[in-house]
Enzyme design. Sequence first.
Site, PDB file in Angstrom:
ATOM      1  N   ASP A 147       0.837  -1.191   0.000  1.00  0.00           N
ATOM      2  CA  ASP A 147       0.000   0.000   0.000  1.00  0.00           C
ATOM      3  C   ASP A 147       0.878   1.249   0.000  1.00  0.00           C
ATOM      4  OD1 ASP A 147      -2.433   1.741   0.695  1.00  0.00           O
ATOM      5  OD2 ASP A 147      -3.261  -0.274   0.755  1.00  0.00           O
TER       6      ASP A 147
ATOM      7  N   HIS B 269      -3.809   5.685   3.964  1.00  0.00           N
ATOM      8  CA  HIS B 269      -4.545   4.492   3.532  1.00  0.00           C
ATOM      9  C   HIS B 269      -3.839   3.218   3.967  1.00  0.00           C
ATOM     10  CE1 HIS B 269      -6.071   1.434   0.638  1.00  0.00           C
ATOM     11  NE2 HIS B 269      -7.208   2.050   0.879  1.00  0.00           N
TER      12      HIS B 269
ATOM     13  N   SER C 295     -11.650  -1.713  -0.157  1.00  0.00           N
ATOM     14  CA  SER C 295     -10.269  -1.668   0.323  1.00  0.00           C
ATOM     15  C   SER C 295     -10.213  -1.800   1.835  1.00  0.00           C
ATOM     16  CB  SER C 295      -9.605  -0.361  -0.111  1.00  0.00           C
ATOM     17  OG  SER C 295     -10.297   0.748   0.437  1.00  0.00           O
TER      18      SER C 295
END
Length: 1168
Positions: free
Chosen positions: A286, A317, A482
């Site tokens: 990520d 994130h 996600s």
Amino acid sequence: MSRKRKNSDSNNNEHDNKQRQRMTTYHLNNIFQTTQQKLYDGSKNFFRKLKDAALNNGTKSNPMVSLCSSMHCTVSIISTCDYCEKQYCSNHLTSCSQSWTTMVSVLHNSLFLCLLFFITTINTEEVFPCNLTANIDEQNFSVQYEAKAIQDEFIVQFTGYYNELTRSNYLAHVFQRNHVFDYEIVKRKNLMQRYPSDFDIVRFNNDDQVIEALKKHPLIRAVNAHRQIIRHIHHAKIEGDNDVNGNRRKLHRSPPNHIRIAESLQAPKLWKMGHRGAGIHVAIFDTGIQDGHPHFPNIAEVTNWTDEKNDHDTIGHGLFVAGVIGSNKECLGIAPEAQLHIFKVFTNNQISYTSWFLDAFNYAIVKKVHVLNLSIGGPDFMDQPFIDKVWDLTSNSIILVSAIGNDGPLYGTLNNPADQMDVIGVGSITVDDAISRFSSRGMTTWELPSGYGRMKPDLVTYGSFVRGSNLVSGCKVLSGTSVASPVVAGAVALLASSVLHRTPNIINPASLKQALLASAHRLRHANMFEQGHGKLNLLRAFRILNQYVPQASLSPSYIDFTECPYFWPYCLQPLYHSAMPIIVNVTILNGMDVVGEVVGQPQWHPQDSNGQHLELSFDFSTKLWPWSGYLAISMTVHRTAAEFEGTVQGHVTLTVESPAKDSESFAQRSDLVLPIRVRIIPTPVRSHRILWDQYHSIGYPPGYFPRDDLKQKKDPLDWNGDHIHTNFRHAYEHLRNAGYFVEVLGQPYTCFDASLYGNGLLSFSLVKLFFNFFKGTLLVVDPEEEFFDQEIAKLHNDVVNNSLSLIVFADWYNASVMKRVQFYDENTRQWWLPETGGANLPALNKMMKPLGIALGDTVLEGNYELGEHMIYYASGTHIVRFPADGYLIYRPLNDQGETIIQMPVSPHMPQQRHLNLEDHERPKKPQIDIESIMKPHPISMPILGLVESAGGGRIAVYGDSNCIDSVHLVRDCYWLLLALLEFTTSSRVPKLFLQLDENRQMDLDVPELQQLNTSRLHIFSRVIEKNPLDNTTRQRPLPQCIVSKPVKSSEPLANTLPSNMNIMKYQNPSMPNEDDTVVASVMIDTSETSSRFRKTFFSLRNPMFIPILFGSFGVLCAFIIFCRAQLYRLFIFIFYGNGFYDRRSGSSRLKQITKHKQYHYMTALNKP
């Protein structure tokens, strides 16, 4: 019979052969032994025998010819086996009736691989798909991914792992032999510099001869363009969500219920048992993580694979994803003691490259991680280097979990790599167990046009308003697939830690997927393309995994076309004789070993004599690798059942074998059973049969195929497959509700018999005149593909002589507009031009030329009325040639093409593949008013034409397909589709067209439409190819028609099964939770359980119902016989009371009962 989507490159066979050879050498290559384990200990002897056989035969890849061919065509189906829940599992190696501990079932589906795009939105009060992290405020983000090839940069893949000097010598040898000296091997400065690698990035001028020379090198497996992955973040005002039908719906503004994910999955129950993820290594690919974050004491390693100098996560994130998996404080993760390996593969500008992922994947193999989470994805499943590396990951027993995508509620929007067989694809649900609106839906589109897509996602879990770690400290709430992906990744890590003690090790991608899918809880009111196998159930998966015995399974575990809504769309339309074959793609999941094979041929066992009406043919992967394969079942109805109506059921059986383990002497074997039930009806009349042309649709990701509506800002690429069950799903349901039967044609026009839809077999004039009232219709919608000359000739003959009707929904095409929607990508240093317009009008005009019809290149847009209906014409075309006896409808519309051509050129256009007026707004400057540059004046153009040919076949042509396409639908026109079908399938003219009275003929120029010189359509086309002699295009040879060859029916399998086994008990509507020591406190819906029990038990399909019914009747009769005296006295008392005996006549035979006895008797009756 092909069930897979094939690459149109001429070197495809060479690539496949080299890939198969590489699969053998990869596991035996000693160069990489120092940095990783061999693929799988149990397969050493198997691969050694394959290699020895190859050497003895003098070939290097023949023994492995079909070992990986299944990866290009996969099918998804699940096996569910849970003995304690009364589920039968004869499709497993061990029968449920033999042992409680061997009851497991399930499967998963997945396929190729690549990387591209993932959309997500974030808001504190609204459910938005999220793929980035932000503070809790009133800001809304939209994130988009796109992948672009970098000009003159190529990824050269080798058949094994070699050091840098060896790879350089191989490349230098090829370039020198081809007199190429201007090339550069790009240096990759990362941790993999110390290890051997299987690829290099090479810069050289794009020369086809050099590329072919590289591909012919025996140690080079493939050459592909190097791709850049870009994630765009857009700031926008908080708005309501758009529905697929164009109606706007305001989101619920009340405070949401934030989900504490560990508590919701009841993970603390496993923590109390000592299972907290210890010993499991989880890789997170990520945006990195923050150093020293208080939530993560168990970070094993943080690596940076980007070109940035630090590994900090400034977006948040990656940190949020890591928190969901392994946070130790505040917002607890699911596996708090798992070792986290953080891989930063995206820059702070959300940019990545395929090579970064390849190096990072190789490093994950070196570090021997157990689980890898990818909360990213995109529609591009043809980035072959990326796909190959994913196979390497799973073949090394790394369990890959990926988000299915945030492109819902549209169908056909699955993201890669989550849509692959060897990857666990995860969808999202809300706290109320409803499918999240943003969660992508199936089917997979890889197999189109010849085959049919697989079932995806594999399962769903909470992905809306989930709490996770914030950037600095504390918690925040995000939504998106996600978020759902790390939920499953954390669950996998927790489950794997509970079986680390087992010998031999059972942790592999297949076994964990089988446990997850077998334990998933079926959601009501959702079909298999929305929920897969159902909702994640952590505690049940724990019980199943701890009782797991290595075996193979099928996904889905049964096929029941009578079960709605789960088996949508199969359950909406029954089978009948002479219809196009119905294809079901089933995934074979092999938990016994990374390699395996299907032994012999699958067999069809009808349950009774009616089973002979159903004909089955099979296409399957004889070699299963890695961990999976496919079984494509083609269903047709025998001609003897042309008038049959009823239900047919039976079994399909097959056997899977894998090499013996080191401690065993016999090969591992698993016998699978797939129950099948379908409904057959008499063949419908011709006027109710529609043939949908799927063969001439080209789906993304081959090239730049723009959207049909030029105004659309989002999703500029046409990538939903244009299938009747994906983006035309609503049109399909309207057709079925109107009584039409839709058949999908996945082959050229030369492969269907028009006499089944027209009147070609009728020679007698009066009979033929009568049957002209009943005509079938070929429906051609938005074609991008070319047409074979043989197809054009046959279609003309079918319409003119066989009374076949034709409906065409076209779209825009204009060379000048196509040049205007190109853009220059400064990152990839190249211009991106469309391969064709919204539709391939040059090819469509060529197809309709014998019928005297042609379409023009004016791009029209606007609203107009037709009868009592209002229609929005979105970037459509117009008619320029039509038969004189035809009927045309004119409407005034705006010339959108001229408006686009007059737009000012911006040197810094956004790097997005779409055209929107707002895209030309420069920062801090007022938006350009296109209306002030050019005032569009409506022009009256013919947009709809109706005509009847001399032979009886009717033709309808409409210039825009957006009104029946669910993607960005503004205003639907399904009523128009039904009116056109009324015109083409009967001898009537609908009232809608009778009231218009417009029969003018046009006097327009007929332009000769040509493809752009820059078009690369031949690369992606199944019809045309490049002529190497004069650099032009030419038609490929007409492919042979795929003809199903039904297998011979075998003896009914039900006779060999226990008498209490009903084959359709494989179905798993919604399994109740077990009431055992692990899940005793799990909350269940008792009303649903009791209702399901009643429906299941009180059914004639229950083999125990009739015996129990007669047994109960017998017990009742025996009770009446033995207790008749007492019952008689009781009835007397009920009807006459205590004074009956006192009122008896003198001649009565009844003895008088004394008061004492009467009191004693009544007292006994009152006792409980």
